[in-house]
Design a protein around this motif. Structure first.
Motif, PDB file in Angstrom:
ATOM      1  N   ALA A 118       0.838  -1.211   0.000  1.00 19.03           N
ATOM      2  CA  ALA A 118       0.000   0.000   0.000  1.00 19.03           C
ATOM      3  C   ALA A 118       0.869   1.256   0.000  1.00 19.03           C
ATOM      4  CB  ALA A 118      -0.929  -0.013   1.221  1.00 19.03           C
ATOM      5  N   ASN A 119       1.873   1.287   0.880  1.00 19.45           N
ATOM      6  CA  ASN A 119       2.752   2.455   0.972  1.00 19.45           C
ATOM      7  C   ASN A 119       3.605   2.633  -0.278  1.00 19.45           C
ATOM      8  OD1 ASN A 119       1.693   2.745   3.487  1.00 19.45           O
ATOM      9  ND2 ASN A 119       3.610   2.632   4.606  1.00 19.45           N
ATOM     10  N   ALA A 120       4.081   1.503  -0.836  1.00 17.61           N
ATOM     11  CA  ALA A 120       4.937   1.573  -2.029  1.00 17.61           C
ATOM     12  C   ALA A 120       4.176   2.134  -3.228  1.00 17.61           C
ATOM     13  CB  ALA A 120       5.485   0.184  -2.351  1.00 17.61           C
ATOM     14  N   LEU A 121       2.934   1.703  -3.419  1.00 16.76           N
ATOM     15  CA  LEU A 121       2.134   2.200  -4.542  1.00 16.76           C
ATOM     16  C   LEU A 121       1.877   3.695  -4.411  1.00 16.76           C
ATOM     17  CD1 LEU A 121      -0.428  -0.726  -4.936  1.00 16.76           C
ATOM     18  CD2 LEU A 121       1.439  -0.136  -6.482  1.00 16.76           C
ATOM     19  N   LEU A 122       1.582   4.121  -3.173  1.00 19.65           N
ATOM     20  CA  LEU A 122       1.314   5.541  -2.941  1.00 19.65           C
ATOM     21  C   LEU A 122       2.570   6.385  -3.155  1.00 19.65           C
ATOM     22  CD1 LEU A 122      -0.827   7.588  -2.155  1.00 19.65           C
ATOM     23  CD2 LEU A 122      -0.307   7.161   0.244  1.00 19.65           C
ATOM     24  N   ILE A 123       3.707   5.922  -2.658  1.00 15.63           N
ATOM     25  CA  ILE A 123       4.941   6.714  -2.770  1.00 15.63           C
ATOM     26  C   ILE A 123       5.411   6.788  -4.225  1.00 15.63           C
ATOM     27  CG2 ILE A 123       6.755   4.955  -2.477  1.00 15.63           C
ATOM     28  CD1 ILE A 123       6.593   8.306  -0.617  1.00 15.63           C
ATOM     29  N   LEU A 124       5.110   5.782  -5.039  1.00  9.64           N
ATOM     30  CA  LEU A 124       5.468   5.826  -6.462  1.00  9.64           C
ATOM     31  C   LEU A 124       4.722   6.948  -7.181  1.00  9.64           C
ATOM     32  CD1 LEU A 124       5.646   2.049  -7.514  1.00  9.64           C
ATOM     33  CD2 LEU A 124       7.513   3.722  -7.595  1.00  9.64           C
ATOM     34  N   VAL A 125       3.434   7.080  -6.885  1.00  8.26           N
ATOM     35  CA  VAL A 125       2.639   8.158  -7.487  1.00  8.26           C
ATOM     36  C   VAL A 125       3.165   9.521  -7.027  1.00  8.26           C
ATOM     37  CG1 VAL A 125       0.327   9.142  -7.695  1.00  8.26           C
ATOM     38  CG2 VAL A 125       0.618   6.668  -7.598  1.00  8.26           C
ATOM     39  N   VAL A 130       6.101  14.782  -7.654  1.00  4.87           N
ATOM     40  CA  VAL A 130       7.160  15.692  -7.211  1.00  4.87           C
ATOM     41  C   VAL A 130       8.153  15.964  -8.342  1.00  4.87           C
ATOM     42  CG1 VAL A 130       9.137  15.913  -5.641  1.00  4.87           C
ATOM     43  CG2 VAL A 130       6.928  15.133  -4.767  1.00  4.87           C
ATOM     44  N   ARG A 131       8.448  14.949  -9.146  1.00  2.00           N
ATOM     45  CA  ARG A 131       9.370  15.129 -10.269  1.00  2.00           C
ATOM     46  C   ARG A 131       8.816  16.103 -11.310  1.00  2.00           C
ATOM     47  NH1 ARG A 131      13.586  11.831 -11.450  1.00  2.00           N
ATOM     48  NH2 ARG A 131      13.112  11.949 -13.683  1.00  2.00           N
ATOM     49  N   LYS A 132       7.507  16.205 -11.397  1.00  2.00           N
ATOM     50  CA  LYS A 132       6.878  17.119 -12.354  1.00  2.00           C
ATOM     51  C   LYS A 132       6.954  18.577 -11.899  1.00  2.00           C
ATOM     52  CE  LYS A 132       5.684  14.198 -15.499  1.00  2.00           C
ATOM     53  NZ  LYS A 132       6.305  14.268 -16.837  1.00  2.00           N
ATOM     54  N   ILE A 134       6.385  21.937  -8.843  1.00  2.00           N
ATOM     55  CA  ILE A 134       5.374  22.591  -8.002  1.00  2.00           C
ATOM     56  C   ILE A 134       4.183  23.090  -8.810  1.00  2.00           C
ATOM     57  CG2 ILE A 134       6.501  24.869  -8.121  1.00  2.00           C
ATOM     58  CD1 ILE A 134       4.696  23.327  -5.066  1.00  2.00           C
ATOM     59  N   GLU A 135       4.405  23.487 -10.075  1.00  2.00           N
ATOM     60  CA  GLU A 135       3.286  23.987 -10.889  1.00  2.00           C
ATOM     61  C   GLU A 135       2.281  22.881 -11.181  1.00  2.00           C
ATOM     62  OE1 GLU A 135       4.610  25.917 -14.416  1.00  2.00           O
ATOM     63  OE2 GLU A 135       5.205  27.757 -13.372  1.00  2.00           O
ATOM     64  N   VAL A 136       2.761  21.715 -11.522  1.00  2.00           N
ATOM     65  CA  VAL A 136       1.877  20.573 -11.792  1.00  2.00           C
ATOM     66  C   VAL A 136       1.133  20.169 -10.526  1.00  2.00           C
ATOM     67  CG1 VAL A 136       1.824  18.128 -12.449  1.00  2.00           C
ATOM     68  CG2 VAL A 136       3.278  19.725 -13.705  1.00  2.00           C
ATOM     69  N   MET A 137       1.841  20.179  -9.405  1.00  2.00           N
ATOM     70  CA  MET A 137       1.216  19.848  -8.127  1.00  2.00           C
ATOM     71  C   MET A 137       0.094  20.839  -7.804  1.00  2.00           C
ATOM     72  SD  MET A 137       3.136  19.392  -4.450  1.00  2.00           S
ATOM     73  CE  MET A 137       4.631  18.821  -5.261  1.00  2.00           C
ATOM     74  N   ALA A 138       0.354  22.124  -8.050  1.00  2.00           N
ATOM     75  CA  ALA A 138      -0.640  23.163  -7.752  1.00  2.00           C
ATOM     76  C   ALA A 138      -1.865  23.031  -8.663  1.00  2.00           C
ATOM     77  CB  ALA A 138      -0.008  24.536  -7.904  1.00  2.00           C
ATOM     78  N   ARG A 139      -1.640  22.749  -9.947  1.00  2.00           N
ATOM     79  CA  ARG A 139      -2.779  22.595 -10.874  1.00  2.00           C
ATOM     80  C   ARG A 139      -3.592  21.342 -10.543  1.00  2.00           C
ATOM     81  NH1 ARG A 139       0.944  24.670 -14.861  1.00  2.00           N
ATOM     82  NH2 ARG A 139       1.507  22.570 -15.537  1.00  2.00           N
ATOM     83  N   LEU A 286       5.294  18.000   1.631  1.00  2.00           N
ATOM     84  CA  LEU A 286       6.425  17.725   2.513  1.00  2.00           C
ATOM     85  C   LEU A 286       7.592  17.098   1.740  1.00  2.00           C
ATOM     86  CD1 LEU A 286       4.470  16.305   5.583  1.00  2.00           C
ATOM     87  CD2 LEU A 286       5.957  18.308   5.654  1.00  2.00           C
ATOM     88  N   PHE A 287       7.280  16.158   0.864  1.00  2.00           N
ATOM     89  CA  PHE A 287       8.291  15.483   0.041  1.00  2.00           C
ATOM     90  C   PHE A 287       9.005  16.514  -0.839  1.00  2.00           C
ATOM     91  CE2 PHE A 287       9.164  11.117  -1.850  1.00  2.00           C
ATOM     92  CZ  PHE A 287      10.220  11.546  -2.640  1.00  2.00           C
ATOM     93  N   TYR A 288       8.220  17.376  -1.485  1.00  2.00           N
ATOM     94  CA  TYR A 288       8.791  18.395  -2.358  1.00  2.00           C
ATOM     95  C   TYR A 288       9.710  19.333  -1.574  1.00  2.00           C
ATOM     96  CZ  TYR A 288       9.171  22.148  -5.739  1.00  2.00           C
ATOM     97  OH  TYR A 288       9.668  23.084  -6.609  1.00  2.00           O
ATOM     98  N   ALA A 289       9.274  19.745  -0.373  1.00  2.00           N
ATOM     99  CA  ALA A 289      10.085  20.637   0.462  1.00  2.00           C
ATOM    100  C   ALA A 289      11.414  19.982   0.834  1.00  2.00           C
ATOM    101  CB  ALA A 289       9.312  21.015   1.722  1.00  2.00           C
ATOM    102  N   ALA A 290      11.373  18.683   1.148  1.00  2.00           N
ATOM    103  CA  ALA A 290      12.600  17.955   1.507  1.00  2.00           C
ATOM    104  C   ALA A 290      13.544  17.877   0.311  1.00  2.00           C
ATOM    105  CB  ALA A 290      12.245  16.555   2.012  1.00  2.00           C
ATOM    106  N   VAL A 291      12.987  17.593  -0.864  1.00  2.00           N
ATOM    107  CA  VAL A 291      13.805  17.455  -2.074  1.00  2.00           C
ATOM    108  C   VAL A 291      14.430  18.793  -2.469  1.00  2.00           C
ATOM    109  CG1 VAL A 291      13.695  17.031  -4.572  1.00  2.00           C
ATOM    110  CG2 VAL A 291      12.634  15.426  -2.988  1.00  2.00           C
ATOM    111  N   ILE A 292      13.610  19.844  -2.543  1.00  2.00           N
ATOM    112  CA  ILE A 292      14.103  21.144  -2.994  1.00  2.00           C
ATOM    113  C   ILE A 292      15.072  21.741  -1.963  1.00  2.00           C
ATOM    114  CG2 ILE A 292      12.363  22.735  -2.041  1.00  2.00           C
ATOM    115  CD1 ILE A 292      13.502  22.723  -5.686  1.00  2.00           C
ATOM    116  N   GLY A 293      14.813  21.471  -0.668  1.00  2.00           N
ATOM    117  CA  GLY A 293      15.714  21.954   0.381  1.00  2.00           C
ATOM    118  C   GLY A 293      17.069  21.273   0.324  1.00  2.00           C
TER     119      GLY A 293
END
Length: 366
Positions: A118-125, A130-132, A134-139, A286-293
Motif C-alpha cells: 500500500a505504501n509503495a504504490l502511494l509513494i510511487l505516485v 514531485v518530479r513534475k 510545483i506547478e503541476v502539483m498546484a494545478r 512535505l516530500f517536495y520541500a525535503a527534495v528542494i531543500g
C-alpha cells in the motif's frame, strides 16, 4: 529552485488540502473530550501568530529558501546544520503521514494487503508528482480541491438526512473549565495540523504576487480550522465522546453510520477518496520541500534526481517508524510533539525572526 510560479489561489488550495490531510482522519484534540471542537478553533486562532512569524521571515528574504536564509541569519555552519535538521524533519513527517494513510487503507479497504504494498504504490505516485514540479502539483490541487469539497458536502447532507446528529453529546460545554482546552490547544492542535504550515516557507518564493502571501496563508488556515471544527462537532454528535476517542479513524466511523432510506449505507469506502486526496497532497508538499531543500543545501543542479532515493528512504522509514498503529499514534501525540513539533514549528522560527530583526536593524542604522 526550479523556474516555476504559482498563483495565490493555488497556494491557498495547497495549504487547505495540506492542513486537512491526516487531521481529518485522526482523533485529534480528544484530550479535551466534548470540547475538542473548541480546542481546534482556538488552535486555529493562535496559529495565526506562527503564520505571521513565518511570513515575516519570508519578507526579510523573499527570494531565498529557508535553507539559504538560515545560513545568512546564523552563519554558514550553524545555519547549514539547522537547515539539514529541518530537511530531516520534513522527511520524518512524510513517513508518518504515509503510515497513517497506509494503515487507513488496510483497515477499511485492503485488510489482506501488506502495508509495504500500500505504501509503495502511494509513494510511487508521489515521486512522479514531485518530479513534475510545483506547478503541476498546484494545478492538480485545483482539480482535487473541487472533488474533495463535493464529497464533503455530500457526506454532510447524508449525515443530516440520516438523523444521526445528537447535539446533547457536546454537553456539558467546558465541564472541567477552560484549562484542559487550552492545554490541548498549546500542546497539540497549535502544531498539528496548523503549525506544520511552516513547510510552505519552502514554497513561498515561487509565489507570483508576494504581497498576497500573508492574506492567503491566513485565509487558508481559517478555512481549514472551520472545516476541522465542523467535522469534530459532527463526529462527537454522532459517535459520542467515548467512541470518537477509541476510534482509530473517527470520520470514517461516522460515515459508516450513515443509513438513508434503508438502502444508502456503507459509504466509508466512497469517502476514503477524500481522505486519500488530503493525505496525498500533504505527503507531496512535505516530500517536495525535503527534495528542494536538499538540492539547495548541497547544490544539486537537478532536484528531481533526489526523488527516487528519498522515496525509498521514506517508504522504509514509514514501515519501521513503529511496530503497530497504536504505538505510532502515541509517538505522534506524545514524543514527537515535544521533541520535534514544538521546537521546529514554534521556538526555532521565533528565535530566527528575532536574530533576523536585530541584523536588519543594524543594517538600517549603518
Amino acid at each position: 529552485m526550479e523556474k516555476a510560479k504559482i498563483s495565490a489561489s493555488q497556494l491557498f488550495i495547497l495549504m487547505v488540502l495540506f492542513e486537512l490531510g491526516t487531521s481529518l482522519l485522526l482523533p485529534i484534540a480528544m484530550d479535551a473530550k466534548q470540547d475538542a471542537w473548541l480546542a481546534i478553533l482556538l488552535g486555529m486562532v493562535f496559529s495565526f501568530v506562527l503564520l505571521l512569524v513565518y511570513h515575516r521571515l519570508y519578507l526579510y528574504y523573499p527570494d531565498l529558501l529557508p535553507t539559504e536564509y538560515m545560513q545568512k541569519i546564523l552563519g554558514k555552519v550553524i545555519g547549514s546544520v539547522l537547515a539539514f535538521l529541518y530537511i530531516f524533519y520534513f522527511i520524518y513527517d512524510v513517513a508518518r503521514v504515509l503510515r497513517d494513510i497506509g494503515e487507513m487503507l488496510l483497515t477499511f479497504a485492503y485488510p489482506d494487503t501488506p502495508l509495504f504494498i500500500a505504501n509503495a504504490l502511494l509513494i510511487l505516485v508521489i515521486i512522479y508528482t514531485v518530479r513534475k514540479g510545483i506547478e503541476v502539483m498546484a494545478r492538480s490541487g485545483e482539480i482535487f480541491f473541487i472533488i474533495m469539497y463535493i464529497l464533503a458536502l455530500t457526506g454532510f447532507i447524508l449525515i443530516v438526512c440520516s438523523g444521526l446528529i445528537d447535539f446533547k453529546n457536546l454537553q456539558p460545554v467546558l465541564e472541567e473549565g477552560i484549562s484542559p482546552v487550552l492545554h490541548v490547544t498549546f500542546t497539540q492542535i497549535l502544531y498539528f495540523p496548523f503549525g506544520e504550515a511552516i513547510v510552505f516557507t519552502m514554497i513561498l518564493p515561487y509565489l507570483k504576487n508576494p504581497k498576497k502571501a500573508k492574506m492567503t496563508m491566513l485565509c487558508a488556515t481559517g478555512l481549514t480550522g472551520i472545516n476541522l471544527t465542523i467535522t469534530m462537532i459532527i463526529n462527537l454528535s454522532v459517535l459520542g465522546v467515548d467512541l470518537t476517542a477509541r476510534s482509530q479513524f473517527p470520520l470514517l466511523s461516522t460515515v459508516q453510520s450513515i443509513q438513508v432510506a434503508d438502502f444508502l449505507e456503507r459509504l466509508d469506502v466512497f469517502f476514503m477518496l477524500a481522505l486519500v486526496i488530503g493525505g496525498f497532497f500533504k505527503i507531496s508538499v512535505l516530500f517536495y520541500a525535503a527534495v528542494i531543500g536538499t538540492a539547495n543545501l548541497f547544490k544539486v543542479k537537478s532536484p528531481s534526481q533526489l526523488s527516487y532515493s528519498f522515496g525509498i528512504i521514506i517508504l522504509f522509514m514509514s514501515l519501521t517508524i513503529s511496530s503497530n498503529f497504536q504505538e505510532h499514534l502515541h509517538e505522534g501525540i506524545g514524543v514527537e510533539m515535544f521533541v520535534l513539533h514544538i521546537p521546529f514549528l514554534a521556538i526555532i522560527p521565533i528565535l530566527l525572526l528575532l536574530v533576523a530583526f536585530l541584523k536588519n536593524r543594524k543594517k538600517q542604522k549603518a
